[in-house]
Design an enzyme around this catalytic site. Structure first.
Site, mmCIF file in Angstrom:
data_model
loop_
_atom_site.group_PDB
_atom_site.id
_atom_site.type_symbol
_atom_site.label_atom_id
_atom_site.label_comp_id
_atom_site.label_asym_id
_atom_site.label_seq_id
_atom_site.Cartn_x
_atom_site.Cartn_y
_atom_site.Cartn_z
ATOM 1 N N GLU A 135 33.232 26.553 33.581
ATOM 2 C CA GLU A 135 34.182 27.622 33.915
ATOM 3 C C GLU A 135 35.528 27.424 33.203
ATOM 4 O O GLU A 135 36.139 28.397 32.753
ATOM 5 C CB GLU A 135 34.374 27.698 35.435
ATOM 6 C CG GLU A 135 33.130 28.212 36.146
ATOM 7 C CD GLU A 135 33.277 28.317 37.655
ATOM 8 O OE1 GLU A 135 32.307 28.755 38.300
ATOM 9 O OE2 GLU A 135 34.353 27.972 38.191
ATOM 10 N N TYR A 154 30.249 35.516 36.309
ATOM 11 C CA TYR A 154 29.510 35.453 37.580
ATOM 12 C C TYR A 154 27.996 35.619 37.385
ATOM 13 O O TYR A 154 27.299 35.990 38.326
ATOM 14 C CB TYR A 154 30.021 36.529 38.537
ATOM 15 C CG TYR A 154 31.305 36.155 39.258
ATOM 16 C CD1 TYR A 154 31.341 35.094 40.160
ATOM 17 C CD2 TYR A 154 32.474 36.876 39.073
ATOM 18 C CE1 TYR A 154 32.497 34.753 40.840
ATOM 19 C CE2 TYR A 154 33.646 36.548 39.748
ATOM 20 C CZ TYR A 154 33.643 35.480 40.636
ATOM 21 O OH TYR A 154 34.798 35.150 41.315
ATOM 22 N N ASN A 181 38.661 38.246 48.376
ATOM 23 C CA ASN A 181 39.023 37.010 49.079
ATOM 24 C C ASN A 181 40.034 36.156 48.306
ATOM 25 O O ASN A 181 40.099 34.948 48.478
ATOM 26 C CB ASN A 181 37.766 36.221 49.479
ATOM 27 C CG ASN A 181 36.969 35.739 48.284
ATOM 28 O OD1 ASN A 181 37.281 36.069 47.146
ATOM 29 N ND2 ASN A 181 35.945 34.952 48.550
ATOM 30 N N HIS A 210 39.130 32.239 43.624
ATOM 31 C CA HIS A 210 37.849 31.591 43.290
ATOM 32 C C HIS A 210 38.150 30.157 42.908
ATOM 33 O O HIS A 210 39.175 29.874 42.284
ATOM 34 C CB HIS A 210 37.181 32.295 42.098
ATOM 35 C CG HIS A 210 36.067 31.474 41.489
ATOM 36 N ND1 HIS A 210 34.794 31.504 41.997
ATOM 37 C CD2 HIS A 210 36.065 30.571 40.479
ATOM 38 C CE1 HIS A 210 34.044 30.645 41.294
ATOM 39 N NE2 HIS A 210 34.797 30.072 40.371
ATOM 40 N N LYS A 263 42.616 36.328 42.356
ATOM 41 C CA LYS A 263 41.856 37.577 42.159
ATOM 42 C C LYS A 263 42.757 38.826 42.266
ATOM 43 O O LYS A 263 43.894 38.755 42.741
ATOM 44 C CB LYS A 263 40.730 37.633 43.194
ATOM 45 C CG LYS A 263 39.704 36.507 43.038
ATOM 46 C CD LYS A 263 38.535 36.689 43.997
ATOM 47 C CE LYS A 263 37.498 35.595 43.817
ATOM 48 N NZ LYS A 263 36.277 35.851 44.633
ATOM 49 N N THR A 272 34.625 31.152 52.203
ATOM 50 C CA THR A 272 34.476 32.378 51.395
ATOM 51 C C THR A 272 34.823 33.622 52.207
ATOM 52 O O THR A 272 35.536 34.508 51.731
ATOM 53 C CB THR A 272 33.031 32.486 50.868
ATOM 54 O OG1 THR A 272 32.737 31.309 50.116
ATOM 55 C CG2 THR A 272 32.852 33.713 49.994
HETATM 56 P P1 CMP Z 1 33.723 33.426 44.681
HETATM 57 O O1 CMP Z 1 34.063 32.060 45.144
HETATM 58 O O2 CMP Z 1 34.546 34.018 43.607
HETATM 59 O O3 CMP Z 1 32.199 33.428 44.196
HETATM 60 C C1 CMP Z 1 31.388 34.563 44.268
HETATM 61 C C2 CMP Z 1 32.034 35.683 44.975
HETATM 62 O O4 CMP Z 1 31.173 36.682 45.450
HETATM 63 C C3 CMP Z 1 32.685 35.164 46.247
HETATM 64 O O5 CMP Z 1 33.804 34.379 45.932
HETATM 65 C C4 CMP Z 1 32.959 36.439 47.007
HETATM 66 O O6 CMP Z 1 34.192 37.017 46.665
HETATM 67 C C5 CMP Z 1 31.834 37.326 46.497
HETATM 68 N N1 CMP Z 1 30.930 37.595 47.592
HETATM 69 C C6 CMP Z 1 30.209 36.713 48.276
HETATM 70 N N2 CMP Z 1 29.487 37.336 49.232
HETATM 71 C C7 CMP Z 1 29.787 38.642 49.130
HETATM 72 C C8 CMP Z 1 29.386 39.797 49.836
HETATM 73 N N3 CMP Z 1 28.509 39.712 50.837
HETATM 74 N N4 CMP Z 1 29.900 40.968 49.455
HETATM 75 C C9 CMP Z 1 30.777 41.044 48.412
HETATM 76 N N5 CMP Z 1 31.187 39.974 47.709
HETATM 77 C C10 CMP Z 1 30.707 38.796 48.068
#
Ligand code: CMP
Length: 140
Positions: free
Chosen positions: A128, A51, A114, A117, A11, A93
């Site tokens: 995906e 997403y 984070n 993904h 990311k 996550t």
């Molecule tokens: P990802 O695995 O890419 O899938 C969905 C993404 O949403 C997740 O990782 C996080 O980066 C994001 N995400 C999940 N919860 C939150 C949150 N409370 N606030 C902002 N982003 C979020």
């Protein structure tokens, strides 16, 4: 356990900090092979489509803004049980809950930023991977 493929995204928070190589080293150390990889800059619409499953969530708009803010590296990882193995290497996550040595423990900034993904199931992995790569681009 069968050989699988999973979609991974490094990311913007990680590409910005020049962490692509360090993250790829963790995948390879865990036995995952990078069989396709490219660096792209998503539009907000492209991030939104990827997403779409989260579109009713309160963080959806913020997530799409973030994912289109700077380049990402999209990649296909292959290996025994690659989907679950990648999720182990990524960690929880929320980096506050991630185990020691995982990518998110070592590199993630927050639950939103984070660093990586990874697909969560075989069906989502197939969808995906097809979103970003043609069959000709997957070189095992
Ligand atoms: P990802 O695995 O890419 O899938 C969905 C993404 O949403 C997740 O990782 C996080 O980066 C994001 N995400 C999940 N919860 C939150 C949150 N409370 N606030 C902002 N982003 C979020």
């Amino acid at each position: 356990m069968a050989t699988e493929r999973t979609l991974s995204i490094i990311k913007p928070d990680a590409t910005r900090r020049n962490l692509t190589g360090q993250i790829n080293a963790k995948f390879e150390a865990a036995g995952l092979r990078i069989v396709a990889q490219k660096r792209i800059h998503l539009t907000k619409a492209q991030a939104g489509k990827f997403y779409e499953v989260h579109k009713e969530r309160p963080f959806y708009d913020e997530l799409c803004d973030f994912m289109s803010s700077e380049p990402v590296v999209v990649q296909v990882l292959e290996g025994e049980g690659a989907i679950a193995r990648n999720r182990e290497v990524m960690g929880a996550t929320n980096p506050a809950n991630a185990a020691d040595g995982t990518i998110r423990k070592d590199f993630a900034l927050s639950v939103g930023e984070n660093s990586v993904h990874g697909s969560d199931a075989p069906e989502t992995a197939a969808v995906e991977i097809a979103y970003f790569f043609s069959g000709l681009e997957l070189v095992g």
